[in-house]
Design a protein around this motif. Structure first.
Motif, PDB file in Angstrom:
ATOM      1  N   LEU A 114     -17.932 -48.379   7.741  1.00 29.47           N
ATOM      2  CA  LEU A 114     -17.646 -49.106   6.500  1.00 29.47           C
ATOM      3  C   LEU A 114     -16.152 -49.293   6.263  1.00 29.47           C
ATOM      4  O   LEU A 114     -15.735 -50.262   5.615  1.00 29.47           O
ATOM      5  N   HIS A 120     -15.907 -52.996   0.918  1.00 34.78           N
ATOM      6  CA  HIS A 120     -17.248 -52.527   1.270  1.00 34.78           C
ATOM      7  C   HIS A 120     -17.950 -51.815   0.116  1.00 34.78           C
ATOM      8  O   HIS A 120     -19.174 -51.681   0.134  1.00 34.78           O
ATOM      9  N   LEU A 124     -22.472 -51.886  -1.074  1.00 37.71           N
ATOM     10  CA  LEU A 124     -23.425 -50.782  -1.123  1.00 37.71           C
ATOM     11  C   LEU A 124     -24.755 -51.178  -1.760  1.00 37.71           C
ATOM     12  O   LEU A 124     -25.818 -50.790  -1.247  1.00 37.71           O
ATOM     13  N   TYR A 180     -17.873 -43.637  -4.285  1.00 40.44           N
ATOM     14  CA  TYR A 180     -19.142 -43.999  -3.662  1.00 40.44           C
ATOM     15  C   TYR A 180     -20.317 -43.430  -4.461  1.00 40.44           C
ATOM     16  O   TYR A 180     -21.336 -44.107  -4.657  1.00 40.44           O
ATOM     17  N   LEU A 184     -23.751 -45.445  -6.268  1.00 41.99           N
ATOM     18  CA  LEU A 184     -25.133 -45.159  -5.877  1.00 41.99           C
ATOM     19  C   LEU A 184     -25.907 -44.456  -6.986  1.00 41.99           C
ATOM     20  O   LEU A 184     -27.120 -44.661  -7.132  1.00 41.99           O
TER      21      LEU A 184
END
Length: 267
Positions: A114, A120, A124, A180, A184
């Motif tokens: 990634l 990027h 996700l 990140y 998520l």
């Protein structure tokens, strides 16, 4: 992988020079995936395929596929039986043709890939959409881009006579584990995110250069014309030797921070 950056080709042999060291984060990542009996497993950014084989060993009854944007890497991987290999673009995975209705996977792994894809973080959600409900999305990226192994190359490449050739070379980058995790979590996943700094003990002539020339520095080196590349390499090697001095036994310790994320999609 289409990009506005100067294209470059990967060298599987050079990449595999430190296969054990590069493989350890993959093993640590996959160990946190708790999938019992996935039907379909994909390694997105599989490189030469040596680590994808560990997925087949872990889940021998699964259909395992390896996808990479480098034809050179897939050509090398294709010598390994029992796994489906494909040249493919990670961004196409994240934004598939809505009319194609691609099959979802139970485990999607992306190891040290990634960071090569600009923005990027925004991909996700699309990648997670390729995962079946209750499935797993796990990835690892380097987090050492403020270390001398990268900053020295960037600084040197910004100087003339190199700058006019290297300015469009692809440069990797990543985010912190919390960045990140937030994305998520907001998508309804259970998330395990962490970071680890490995201390790789390297030996040989200019071992840090040998390491980075197979990965992060490769696009810059390939962007330089043949008559300038040796000069750049010698200057880069000298600065790396100063930043990472060898001990009396000829060993160099290279700290390498890695960022890990394992997410389980909501059912």
């Amino acid at each position: 992988m289409t990009s506005s950056h100067t294209p470059h080709a990967w060298d599987p042999e050079r990449y595999l020079a430190y296969a054990d060291e590069r493989g350890r984060p993959f093993v640590d990542l996959v160990a946190r995936i708790e999938a019992a009996a996935p039907a379909r497993v994909v390694d997105l950014g599989c490189g030469p395929g040596n680590l994808t084989t560990l997925l087949k060993e872990r889940w021998p009854d699964a259909d395992v596929a390896g996808v990479d944007s480098s034809p050179e890497m897939i050509e090398r991987a294709s010598a390994i039986d029992g796994i489906a290999w494909e040249v493919g673009d990670l961004r196409a995975w994240a934004t598939p043709d809505p009319l194609a209705l691609p099959a979802r996977v139970d485990v999607l792994v992306s190891n040290a890939t990634l960071q090569w894809v600009p923005e990027h973080l925004e991909l996700l959600p699309g990648l997670l959409d390729r995962v079946a409900p209750g499935g797993w999305f796990a990835f690892q990226v380097p987090g050492n881009f403020d270390e001398p192994s990268h900053t020295l190359r960037t600084g040197l490449a910004a100087q003339e006579p190199y700058a006019e050739h290297a300015r469009d070379a692809r440069v990797p980058s990543s985010h912190g584990p919390a960045d990140y995790a937030r994305v998520l979590l907001d998508l309804g996943c259970e998330v395990d995110a962490w970071e680890t700094t490995y201390l790789h003990v390297l030996t040989g002539d200019d071992p840090v250069f040998a390491w980075v020339s197979g990965t992060g520095a490769r696009p810059t080196l390939q962007a330089l014309p043949d008559d300038l590349r040796p000069r750049f390499e010698e200057e880069f090697k000298a600065s790396l030797r100063e930043a990472y001095p060898a001990d009396a036994a000829g060993r160099v310790v290279l700290p390498f921070r890695r960022i890990f994320v394992v997410a389980r999609k909501g059912a």
